[in-house]
Design a protein around this motif. Structure first.
Motif, PDB file in Angstrom:
ATOM      1  N   SER A 184       0.834  -1.253  -0.092  1.00  0.00           N
ATOM      2  CA  SER A 184       0.422  -0.069   0.202  1.00  0.00           C
ATOM      3  C   SER A 184       0.682   1.190   0.011  1.00  0.00           C
ATOM      4  O   SER A 184       0.129   1.914  -0.260  1.00  0.00           O
ATOM      5  CB  SER A 184      -0.747  -0.165   1.237  1.00  0.00           C
ATOM      6  N   GLU A 185       2.058   1.224   0.043  1.00  0.00           N
ATOM      7  CA  GLU A 185       3.277   2.269   0.535  1.00  0.00           C
ATOM      8  C   GLU A 185       4.160   1.911  -0.260  1.00  0.00           C
ATOM      9  O   GLU A 185       5.063   0.987  -0.285  1.00  0.00           O
ATOM     10  CB  GLU A 185       3.294   2.839   1.824  1.00  0.00           C
ATOM     11  N   ARG A 186       3.735   2.875  -1.359  1.00  0.00           N
ATOM     12  CA  ARG A 186       5.540   3.194  -1.951  1.00  0.00           C
ATOM     13  C   ARG A 186       7.033   3.181  -2.316  1.00  0.00           C
ATOM     14  O   ARG A 186       7.619   2.218  -1.847  1.00  0.00           O
ATOM     15  CB  ARG A 186       6.068   4.940  -3.202  1.00  0.00           C
ATOM     16  N   GLN A 187       7.471   3.339  -0.425  1.00  0.00           N
ATOM     17  CA  GLN A 187       8.835   3.222   0.159  1.00  0.00           C
ATOM     18  C   GLN A 187       8.504   1.950   0.659  1.00  0.00           C
ATOM     19  O   GLN A 187       9.402   0.990   1.300  1.00  0.00           O
ATOM     20  CB  GLN A 187       8.036   3.809   1.865  1.00  0.00           C
ATOM     21  N   GLN A 188       7.583   0.952   0.751  1.00  0.00           N
ATOM     22  CA  GLN A 188       7.664  -0.331   0.609  1.00  0.00           C
ATOM     23  C   GLN A 188       8.230  -1.559  -0.419  1.00  0.00           C
ATOM     24  O   GLN A 188       8.843  -2.304  -0.196  1.00  0.00           O
ATOM     25  CB  GLN A 188       5.845  -1.376   1.340  1.00  0.00           C
ATOM     26  N   LEU A 189       8.947  -0.538  -1.477  1.00  0.00           N
ATOM     27  CA  LEU A 189       9.567  -1.052  -1.974  1.00  0.00           C
ATOM     28  C   LEU A 189      10.820  -1.707  -1.574  1.00  0.00           C
ATOM     29  O   LEU A 189      10.901  -2.765  -1.939  1.00  0.00           O
ATOM     30  CB  LEU A 189       9.485  -0.864  -3.254  1.00  0.00           C
ATOM     31  N   GLN A 190      11.402  -0.437  -1.275  1.00  0.00           N
ATOM     32  CA  GLN A 190      12.841  -0.957  -0.707  1.00  0.00           C
ATOM     33  C   GLN A 190      12.488  -2.223   0.248  1.00  0.00           C
ATOM     34  O   GLN A 190      13.418  -2.734   0.325  1.00  0.00           O
ATOM     35  CB  GLN A 190      13.460   0.481   0.158  1.00  0.00           C
ATOM     36  N   ASP A 191      11.377  -2.085   1.113  1.00  0.00           N
ATOM     37  CA  ASP A 191      12.105  -3.605   2.199  1.00  0.00           C
ATOM     38  C   ASP A 191      11.635  -4.803   0.858  1.00  0.00           C
ATOM     39  O   ASP A 191      12.408  -5.696   1.898  1.00  0.00           O
ATOM     40  CB  ASP A 191      10.679  -3.034   3.191  1.00  0.00           C
ATOM     41  N   ILE A 192      10.882  -4.748   0.090  1.00  0.00           N
ATOM     42  CA  ILE A 192      10.786  -6.039  -0.870  1.00  0.00           C
ATOM     43  C   ILE A 192      11.805  -6.347  -1.157  1.00  0.00           C
ATOM     44  O   ILE A 192      12.240  -7.058  -1.530  1.00  0.00           O
ATOM     45  CB  ILE A 192       9.485  -5.987  -1.089  1.00  0.00           C
ATOM     46  N   LEU A 193      12.654  -5.850  -1.591  1.00  0.00           N
ATOM     47  CA  LEU A 193      13.957  -5.397  -2.390  1.00  0.00           C
ATOM     48  C   LEU A 193      14.884  -6.241  -1.221  1.00  0.00           C
ATOM     49  O   LEU A 193      15.729  -6.775  -1.791  1.00  0.00           O
ATOM     50  CB  LEU A 193      13.969  -4.365  -3.582  1.00  0.00           C
ATOM     51  N   ARG A 194      14.713  -5.781  -0.443  1.00  0.00           N
ATOM     52  CA  ARG A 194      15.761  -6.280   0.706  1.00  0.00           C
ATOM     53  C   ARG A 194      15.592  -7.664   1.008  1.00  0.00           C
ATOM     54  O   ARG A 194      16.882  -8.245   1.047  1.00  0.00           O
ATOM     55  CB  ARG A 194      15.406  -4.905   1.988  1.00  0.00           C
ATOM     56  N   LEU A 195      14.490  -7.813   1.043  1.00  0.00           N
ATOM     57  CA  LEU A 195      13.696  -9.716   2.068  1.00  0.00           C
ATOM     58  C   LEU A 195      13.620 -10.448   0.580  1.00  0.00           C
ATOM     59  O   LEU A 195      13.780 -11.649   0.825  1.00  0.00           O
ATOM     60  CB  LEU A 195      12.439  -9.396   2.771  1.00  0.00           C
TER      61      LEU A 195
END
Length: 315
Positions: A210-221
């Motif tokens: 739901s939040e654009r900034q979550q993309l960084q967490d996805i790429l990290r995990l």
């Protein structure tokens, strides 16, 4: 996906309409419904339905059918066996076939205890295969299925919203750290990462956030679970009957991915930890009541006890 006409889709929509108010209460109030209440049953019905209606589950079922048929006829002549291996045996409407298991799924999970995980911000992911079966109690077991609905130690992970995550768990195997009657916990960062990795591992093609900034967490995990994705974990093993060379048993199951789950709010009970790891898959959580099947479903099983210990093959 649900067959040649809209009949099943319409019926599923009707069920979703009945279930939706129960989910709205959970999201708006952050409180789970009472055990065995109408809303509690609706919650379980949605989880059971979501388990069997997604394409990935249908494809896994089709793959088991393919392997089972090829193993069953692997003793045919060489020419016939070669022709069989060149084929892909699959169901025309696999999701329609798996939906028939819905009554068994619902009956099997009604005894699981619910726990609600919340966050003050939008952190939880979901996917196109959101309800994930797992068994922390049986991590490391590969010779048997450990996520059947009657399995000891079963856990179901269900994202409800960007701020709410539902876990259904076997309360005889695990205890909630927050206490039996609280039934909810606040997620810490390590919990959020693990719950999101479960979605990344389970997803077929799509992840939703739901939040654009979550993309960084996805790429990290994502690199942490990439080795667990897209692995064929369906297994078919054939064992011959000890006293009958023309009779054999097919053991079909799906291996569980080992994610080394360690959540702050859920712990394996002390008495469960004492059970030897190789004995754990042999345990059952409960006895699922018999569900009547059509008279043409198959032959009645006899009461004679036979053993199958001659290993024939595996796929």
């Amino acid at each position: 996906m649900h067959g040649p006409d809209d009949d099943v889709e319409v019926r599923l929509a009707q069920l979703e309409g009945l279930i939706a108010p129960a989910f709205k209460k959970v999201r708006d109030e952050g409180v789970l419904p009472s055990v065995r209440s109408d809303d509690g049953t609706c919650l379980c019905a949605f989880v059971a339905m979501q388990l069997v209606r997604v394409p990935k589950y249908g494809e896994q079922f089709s793959l088991l059918i393919d392997k089972a048929m090829k193993q069953a006829y692997s003793s045919a002549s060489n020419d016939e066996a070669t022709d069989l291996e060149s084929l892909r045996i699959r169901l025309t409407d696999p999701v329609l076939a798996t939906l028939k298991a819905l009554p068994y799924m619902l009956t099997g999970i009604l005894d699981l205890r619910a726990h609600l995980i919340s966050s003050s911000s939008n952190v939880f992911l979901t996917s196109d295969n959101p309800v994930v079966r797992y068994n922390q109690y049986c991590e490391g077991i590969e010779h048997s299925g450990v996520t059947g609905v009657a399995s000891k130690g079963l856990q179901l992970f269900v994202p409800l919203s960007p701020r709410h995550y539902l876990i259904l768990y076997d309360s005889s195997t695990y205890r909630a750290v927050a206490g039996r009657f609280t039934r909810k916990s606040k997620a810490v960062d390590s919990d959020i990462d693990q719950l999101n990795k479960i979605q990344l591992m389970s997803a077929e093609d799509h992840i939703y956030f739901s939040e654009r900034q979550q993309l960084q967490d996805i790429l990290r995990l994502l690199p942490e679970v990439s080795d667990l994705r897209d692995i064929d974990r369906t297994v078919v093993q054939e064992y011959g009957q000890d006293d009958n060379p023309s009779s054999s048993l097919l053991h079909m199951y799906e291996q569980m991915e080992n994610m080394s789950v360690n959540l702050t709010f859920l712990r394996v009970r002390g008495k469960s930890r004492k059970v030897p790891i190789w004995d754990r898959p042999q345990q059952f959580r409960n006895q699922i009541p018999r569900i009547e099947t059509p008279s043409n479903f198959g032959p009645e099983l006899g009461t004679e006890v036979v053993t199958f210990s001659r290993f024939i093959g595996k796929r």
